[in-house]
Every structure is written in C-alpha cells, then in structure tokens.
Design a protein around this motif. Structure first.
Motif, PDB file in Angstrom:
ATOM      1  N   VAL A  39       1.634  40.402  -2.162  1.00  0.00           N
ATOM      2  CA  VAL A  39       2.191  41.760  -2.140  1.00  0.00           C
ATOM      3  C   VAL A  39       2.863  42.030  -0.789  1.00  0.00           C
ATOM      4  O   VAL A  39       3.920  42.655  -0.717  1.00  0.00           O
ATOM      5  CB  VAL A  39       1.074  42.788  -2.452  1.00  0.00           C
ATOM      6  CG1 VAL A  39       1.543  44.204  -2.168  1.00  0.00           C
ATOM      7  CG2 VAL A  39       0.646  42.663  -3.907  1.00  0.00           C
ATOM      8  N   ASN A  56       4.415  43.894 -10.579  1.00  0.00           N
ATOM      9  CA  ASN A  56       3.165  44.616 -10.787  1.00  0.00           C
ATOM     10  C   ASN A  56       2.044  43.590 -10.709  1.00  0.00           C
ATOM     11  O   ASN A  56       2.014  42.636 -11.482  1.00  0.00           O
ATOM     12  CB  ASN A  56       3.198  45.310 -12.158  1.00  0.00           C
ATOM     13  CG  ASN A  56       1.907  46.064 -12.467  1.00  0.00           C
ATOM     14  OD1 ASN A  56       0.851  45.805 -11.892  1.00  0.00           O
ATOM     15  ND2 ASN A  56       1.996  47.006 -13.392  1.00  0.00           N
ATOM     16  N   ASN A  58      -0.813  43.613 -11.689  1.00  0.00           N
ATOM     17  CA  ASN A  58      -1.635  43.524 -12.891  1.00  0.00           C
ATOM     18  C   ASN A  58      -1.058  42.569 -13.925  1.00  0.00           C
ATOM     19  O   ASN A  58      -1.760  42.097 -14.799  1.00  0.00           O
ATOM     20  CB  ASN A  58      -1.786  44.899 -13.544  1.00  0.00           C
ATOM     21  CG  ASN A  58      -2.596  45.819 -12.680  1.00  0.00           C
ATOM     22  OD1 ASN A  58      -3.796  45.639 -12.553  1.00  0.00           O
ATOM     23  ND2 ASN A  58      -1.937  46.784 -12.058  1.00  0.00           N
ATOM     24  N   GLU A  59       0.238  42.364 -13.889  1.00  0.00           N
ATOM     25  CA  GLU A  59       0.872  41.483 -14.866  1.00  0.00           C
ATOM     26  C   GLU A  59       1.995  40.713 -14.188  1.00  0.00           C
ATOM     27  O   GLU A  59       3.166  40.927 -14.481  1.00  0.00           O
ATOM     28  CB  GLU A  59       1.374  42.274 -16.087  1.00  0.00           C
ATOM     29  CG  GLU A  59       2.014  43.602 -15.723  1.00  0.00           C
ATOM     30  CD  GLU A  59       2.576  44.359 -16.919  1.00  0.00           C
ATOM     31  OE1 GLU A  59       2.264  43.983 -18.067  1.00  0.00           O
ATOM     32  OE2 GLU A  59       3.336  45.297 -16.697  1.00  0.00           O
TER      33      GLU A  59
ATOM     34  N   LEU B 205       0.803  49.093  -3.092  1.00  0.00           N
ATOM     35  CA  LEU B 205      -0.158  48.051  -3.484  1.00  0.00           C
ATOM     36  C   LEU B 205       0.222  47.360  -4.790  1.00  0.00           C
ATOM     37  O   LEU B 205      -0.328  46.321  -5.122  1.00  0.00           O
ATOM     38  CB  LEU B 205      -1.550  48.671  -3.656  1.00  0.00           C
ATOM     39  CG  LEU B 205      -2.496  48.574  -2.483  1.00  0.00           C
ATOM     40  CD1 LEU B 205      -3.796  49.280  -2.827  1.00  0.00           C
ATOM     41  CD2 LEU B 205      -2.800  47.134  -2.096  1.00  0.00           C
ATOM     42  N   ARG B 206       1.131  47.981  -5.529  1.00  0.00           N
ATOM     43  CA  ARG B 206       1.617  47.418  -6.802  1.00  0.00           C
ATOM     44  C   ARG B 206       0.509  47.229  -7.819  1.00  0.00           C
ATOM     45  O   ARG B 206       0.445  46.219  -8.522  1.00  0.00           O
ATOM     46  CB  ARG B 206       2.367  46.112  -6.544  1.00  0.00           C
ATOM     47  CG  ARG B 206       3.621  46.369  -5.719  1.00  0.00           C
ATOM     48  CD  ARG B 206       4.326  45.096  -5.365  1.00  0.00           C
ATOM     49  NE  ARG B 206       5.451  45.371  -4.487  1.00  0.00           N
ATOM     50  CZ  ARG B 206       6.717  45.438  -4.899  1.00  0.00           C
ATOM     51  NH1 ARG B 206       7.030  45.270  -6.156  1.00  0.00           N
ATOM     52  NH2 ARG B 206       7.673  45.671  -4.020  1.00  0.00           N
ATOM     53  N   VAL B 207      -0.382  48.179  -7.885  1.00  0.00           N
ATOM     54  CA  VAL B 207      -1.442  48.143  -8.898  1.00  0.00           C
ATOM     55  C   VAL B 207      -1.338  49.315  -9.866  1.00  0.00           C
ATOM     56  O   VAL B 207      -2.176  49.490 -10.732  1.00  0.00           O
ATOM     57  CB  VAL B 207      -2.855  48.159  -8.255  1.00  0.00           C
ATOM     58  CG1 VAL B 207      -3.093  46.883  -7.469  1.00  0.00           C
ATOM     59  CG2 VAL B 207      -3.042  49.386  -7.366  1.00  0.00           C
ATOM     60  N   MET B 208      -0.268  50.113  -9.698  1.00  0.00           N
ATOM     61  CA  MET B 208      -0.112  51.301 -10.546  1.00  0.00           C
ATOM     62  C   MET B 208       0.773  50.972 -11.741  1.00  0.00           C
ATOM     63  O   MET B 208       1.749  50.230 -11.613  1.00  0.00           O
ATOM     64  CB  MET B 208       0.587  52.414  -9.751  1.00  0.00           C
ATOM     65  CG  MET B 208      -0.024  52.674  -8.395  1.00  0.00           C
ATOM     66  SD  MET B 208      -1.113  54.069  -8.408  1.00  0.00           S
ATOM     67  CE  MET B 208       0.080  55.384  -8.477  1.00  0.00           C
ATOM     68  N   THR B 209       0.451  51.567 -12.886  1.00  0.00           N
ATOM     69  CA  THR B 209       1.293  51.401 -14.062  1.00  0.00           C
ATOM     70  C   THR B 209       2.365  52.490 -14.074  1.00  0.00           C
ATOM     71  O   THR B 209       2.153  53.577 -13.547  1.00  0.00           O
ATOM     72  CB  THR B 209       0.465  51.475 -15.357  1.00  0.00           C
ATOM     73  OG1 THR B 209       1.354  51.530 -16.469  1.00  0.00           O
ATOM     74  CG2 THR B 209      -0.422  52.705 -15.398  1.00  0.00           C
ATOM     75  N   ASN B 221      -1.857  47.504 -17.657  1.00  0.00           N
ATOM     76  CA  ASN B 221      -1.035  47.068 -16.531  1.00  0.00           C
ATOM     77  C   ASN B 221      -1.156  47.987 -15.330  1.00  0.00           C
ATOM     78  O   ASN B 221      -0.217  48.138 -14.561  1.00  0.00           O
ATOM     79  CB  ASN B 221       0.429  46.901 -16.963  1.00  0.00           C
ATOM     80  CG  ASN B 221       1.020  48.185 -17.489  1.00  0.00           C
ATOM     81  OD1 ASN B 221       0.333  49.204 -17.559  1.00  0.00           O
ATOM     82  ND2 ASN B 221       2.285  48.163 -17.851  1.00  0.00           N
ATOM     83  N   GLY B 222      -2.332  48.571 -15.162  1.00  0.00           N
ATOM     84  CA  GLY B 222      -2.554  49.273 -13.905  1.00  0.00           C
ATOM     85  C   GLY B 222      -3.176  50.639 -14.054  1.00  0.00           C
ATOM     86  O   GLY B 222      -3.439  51.128 -15.144  1.00  0.00           O
ATOM     87  N   MET B 223      -3.408  51.236 -12.900  1.00  0.00           N
ATOM     88  CA  MET B 223      -4.081  52.532 -12.856  1.00  0.00           C
ATOM     89  C   MET B 223      -3.081  53.674 -12.759  1.00  0.00           C
ATOM     90  O   MET B 223      -1.912  53.478 -12.426  1.00  0.00           O
ATOM     91  CB  MET B 223      -5.034  52.581 -11.662  1.00  0.00           C
ATOM     92  CG  MET B 223      -4.390  52.224 -10.341  1.00  0.00           C
ATOM     93  SD  MET B 223      -5.523  52.430  -8.941  1.00  0.00           S
ATOM     94  CE  MET B 223      -5.312  54.164  -8.593  1.00  0.00           C
ATOM     95  N   THR B 299      -6.876  48.345 -14.204  1.00  0.00           N
ATOM     96  CA  THR B 299      -6.230  47.217 -13.529  1.00  0.00           C
ATOM     97  C   THR B 299      -6.767  45.925 -14.145  1.00  0.00           C
ATOM     98  O   THR B 299      -7.861  45.900 -14.715  1.00  0.00           O
ATOM     99  CB  THR B 299      -6.509  47.194 -12.010  1.00  0.00           C
ATOM    100  OG1 THR B 299      -7.916  47.092 -11.797  1.00  0.00           O
ATOM    101  CG2 THR B 299      -5.992  48.445 -11.331  1.00  0.00           C
ATOM    102  N   ALA B 300      -5.969  44.870 -14.001  1.00  0.00           N
ATOM    103  CA  ALA B 300      -6.382  43.576 -14.538  1.00  0.00           C
ATOM    104  C   ALA B 300      -7.712  43.160 -13.922  1.00  0.00           C
ATOM    105  O   ALA B 300      -8.645  42.743 -14.619  1.00  0.00           O
ATOM    106  CB  ALA B 300      -5.302  42.533 -14.248  1.00  0.00           C
TER     107      ALA B 300
END
Lengths: 86, 403
Positions: A39, A56, A58-59, B205-209, B221-223, B299-300
């Motif tokens: 990241v 992302n 997550n994916e 952080l790139r964890v958000m959908t 795909n995220g929070m 999140t994954a």
C-alpha cells in the motif's frame, strides 16, 4: 530516468535494497514487501507519476492493476499513465 | 466478593436511528444505514459512502453555550447518555454520585472540529480559531460532559484502542462495578469521523469499499465507516433490584488480549485468546453461547481470521451458534462500534431476536459459520459474546447473560 527505473527505485526503497537487487521478475513477496509495504509503494507510485492506481487491499486481484511481479507493475503503471495523462 | 453487574439503561444514536427502539427495529428489519456521504468536499474523496447519522439537528437539543463546546461525538454521547440514564431512572446525589463515574471509548476525538479548524487556518488562511477548539476536540470531552450533566463524581476517563475502544471501556466499567468500587458506571463509546479529513485518512489504507459492506460474504470488498454512540448504565445487581429497576441483561465477564504482532493485520491466536478468556471469566461453557456479535468489518482479513478464531475456540459447537455482523447496517463506528453493537446482544438476550448480517451474497468457505444472512431470526439466547478486534492488535470481548 524512465518509468521502469523509477518504479524499481520506489520498490527498492520500500524493500530497503539496492535498485540493482530488484529484477523485473522479482515478486513483492520475494523482496520482503508485505501488504502494508504494498500500500505504501502504491502511494509512492501515485505521487511520483501523479496518477491514481485502482487498488483495494481486500480484492487485489479484482482490478486490472497486476501486482504479481515488478514487470507487471511497470506495465500496469505505463498503461495508467497513458490512460490518465495521455 | 465479586458483585454481579447488570444493564439497566441503554441509549444510542447511529445511522439506523436516533434512539434504542428505532435502532433495534431497524436491526430486526435488516435495514441498511449506508448511503452517499453528505459532507463538504465529498467530490474529492474516492470513497463517497458512509453510514451517516441523518436528520440530527443539534440546535434544538443543546443550547448555544453547549453547542460551542460540543463536537459532534460529544453531542452523540450526550443524546445516548440521556436516553440510557432516563431509562435507568437514576439520579446521582451524595454517595451514589461520589462513587459513580463515566468510562467511554473513543478513537479520534473531535475529528469534525479538527477538520473544520485546520480548514480555516490552512485553506482559508485565518490566523485565529475559536477559543474552545481544545476543550471541544479532546477525546475525553464526551466523558467529561456526561459527568457534568449527571453529577457523576467517581472515576471517569476515556479509553482509546481504535475499533475496540468501546469494548475496552465497558470492560473497565464492568470491573469497577464487579469489584464493588462503584455501584453504577455509565459506559459505552462514540465516534464521529465522517468528515473530509477523517474519510480521506481511511481511504489511504485501501481497505474501504466503494459500494457496500458485506461481512462474511465471499465477494466482500471492504469496510464502510459509520458514526454514532452507544451508552449504557452498568449497575450492581442488588442495587438495581432494591430500587426495582428493569434489568436488560447481565454483563457476565470479559477478556482482553494483544496480538503483539502487526499494526493492522489481525491474528487468529490473539482473537481466540480474547474469546476463550471471556468465556472463562464469565464462567460460561462454550456450548452455553448461542450468539456472537462479530467484529465482522467486511474486510478480507478480519472476517476470515475472526471465523477461524471462533472455530478454534468453540470446536464442533461453532456450527451450532449464530454469529452476525451488524456493521453492514450501521457501518463501522470505530471507537463507538462495540457500544452500538452491544445493542444487538441485548436484543438477542432480552427479546430473543438475532440481528442479521445484511448484504450477504455468496458463501465463503473461509467463513463457514451460521452468519444469520440477511434476515433476523427468533431464537431464545441465554448467553452472547460481543467481539472487538482493533488495529494495533488490541482485542476485547464481552460476555453477556440473559436475566
């Protein structure tokens, strides 16, 4: 410095290695870059080239931006630069 | 001798409702509080959704002087505290006032105050800010204002452990009542970081959908960030019984653990130690637990780690319990999230209604538990857990029992 050399410099800095230690077929994992390091590298790339990288955590496989090797990252960035700055 | 601790009042404001009855109704119906963000400069954000509290007019609730001192997170806290303490029917005088206090969870402090004032000095070039910026943004402001409004003169402070702040705070309050130190503690937490700077920081952080929160679903795909507060009255059981208070549920125990591993990646072992520790502390057998309110961020990483931890602790009973994440409805309320989520545990124990995990679309083999997909269920629940696992690897799990 061309795009490839700039990307290698960014990745080498993240991995705390010399640019000469980073080859085009290196994977981020083989360079010891974890998810946080990834990241951070993407952020540095966005800043360097003034582009937006669709990623992302997550994916990671869902976007067109392929992070499997240094070579695929360079190709991805070249494409994004063409799309966003061309 | 250890005292028993019960909940005699609850209050909230969040994207699902401005009080407990409307929030529980929304959880029963599986309503989604996530929508387009209505904040300044939203067009410069790459994540433009959130579970915002809508239709909240602080002007009618607080006077002008209060407004100048209350950040949005303090406003939320006071709205929730008023509801909780009114329900409990308590007034604090004399010894009760001297011994009772407020322990609240919060992560970011007055983020909207910070955001607005940075904007004014950096963007607008102003050289003067309102004199109350500091007392407004400090993250103990909410706890302090609750203590002042209700004359609570005992131990009061704020606990900050990111997404586990409220659970850590409630665990502290529980211990104070259980040990006999305080007959009553006001506890819970709040958060309000749905402002440009708050969301922008999370984006990084790139964890958000960008679409919606789908906990445990294979295509999650995220929070999604939420905001709001949950406040509870924790009371010593005999104290509550003597005055004929209505008891909502018993807080039976808790455990905390630290992963001591990674600043953002969760650890199965750390989560499992907190879950099994809470069972042991509450004197519960794994088979007693019918419902777990999951941390379930969508999140994954969190969801698969959490399910693995639950499977480890509960063994074969993991297939017979229900675990749902209500974050798909009210968003991730960060430092206030455990408090808002405790409401789902109370609904399960008191009303026998299990809040669903909405947005669920595809089974994930790594989350192969009964996640109560999309529709609420009616089941008698005798014991429930509420999980919270924070960035920084700080975990806190509460155990509750039906009364």
């Amino acid at each position: 410095m061309n795009i490839k050399d700039k990307v290698i410099r960014i990745i080498a800095e993240q991995a705390v290695l010399e640019p000469s230690d980073v080859t085009m077929d290196s994977t981020l994992e083989s360079l010891g870059i974890d998810s946080l390091g990834l990241v951070e590298s993407i952020f540095a790339i966005e800043e360097e080239f003034d582009i937006s990288v669709p990623f992302n955590a997550n994916e990671p496989e869902a976007s067109d931006f392929d992070i499997s090797t240094v070579s695929s990252i360079v190709t991805g960035i070249e494409t994004l630069i063409k799309e966003q700055k061309g | 001798m250890k005292k028993r601790v019960v909940i005699t009042g609850a209050g909230t404001i969040n994207a699902l409702g401005h009080d407990v009855p409307s929030t529980l109704a929304a959880m029963r119906e599986g309503r989604c509080g996530i929508g387009p963000l209505d904040i300044p400069d939203v067009d410069r954000l790459s994540v433009q959704i959130g579970a915002q509290v809508k239709g909240f007019e602080a002007e009618g609730i607080f006077n002008r002087q209060q407004m100048s001192l209350y950040d949005r997170f303090t406003q939320f806290t006071l709205v929730a505290a008023r509801e909780a303490i009114a329900q409990a029917g308590l007034e604090f005088h004399g010894d009760l006032a001297a011994q009772s206090g407020v322990v609240l969870g919060n992560s970011g402090g007055g983020m909207t105050t910070l955001d607005a004032n940075y904007r004014s000095v950096y963007e607008e070039g102003k050289n003067r800010v309102h004199p109350f910026v500091v007392p407004k943004l400090m993250n103990n402001a909410a706890a302090s204002h609750v203590s002042m409004e209700f004359n609570l003169k005992g131990p009061s402070f704020t606990v900050a452990s990111a997404c586990a702040s409220s659970n850590h705070a409630m665990a502290q309050a529980f211990q104070m009542v259980q040990s006999g130190m305080s007959p009553v503690m006001i506890t819970g937490g709040s958060e309000s970081m749905l402002c440009f700077g708050g969301v922008k920081a999370w984006e990084g952080l790139r964890v958000m959908t960008k679409d919606t929160c789908r906990p445990f679903s294979a295509n999650r795909n995220g929070m999604v960030q939420g905001e709001g507060a949950g406040v509870f009255v924790f009371e010593e059981m005999e104290h509550a019984k003597r005055r004929g208070a209505e008891i909502m549920a018993e807080v039976a125990g808790f455990a905390m653990s630290s992963d001591a591993a990674d600043i953002v990646m969760p650890s199965k072992q750390g989560a499992a130690r907190a879950i099994s520790g809470a069972l042991a502390n509450a004197g519960l057998n794994p088979s007693d637990v019918c419902y777990i309110n999951a941390h379930g961020t969508g999140t994954a990483a969190n969801d698969k780690t959490e399910c693995a931890a639950v499977a480890d602790v509960f063994g074969s009973h993991a297939d017979h319990l229900m675990i749902s994440s209500t974050k798909a409805m009210h968003g991730h309320c960060i430092g206030g999230t455990g408090a808002v989520e405790l409401l789902a545990c109370i609904m399960a124990l008191r009303d026998g209604i299990i809040a669903p995990t909405i947005g669920y679309e595809e089974p994930d083999p790594e989350c192969a538990l009964d996640v109560v997909p999309n529709e609420a269920r009616e089941v008698r629940v005798d014991a429930a857990l509420s999980n919270a696992f924070a960035f920084g690897g700080l975990n806190a799990v509460l155990a509750l029992r039906r009364v």
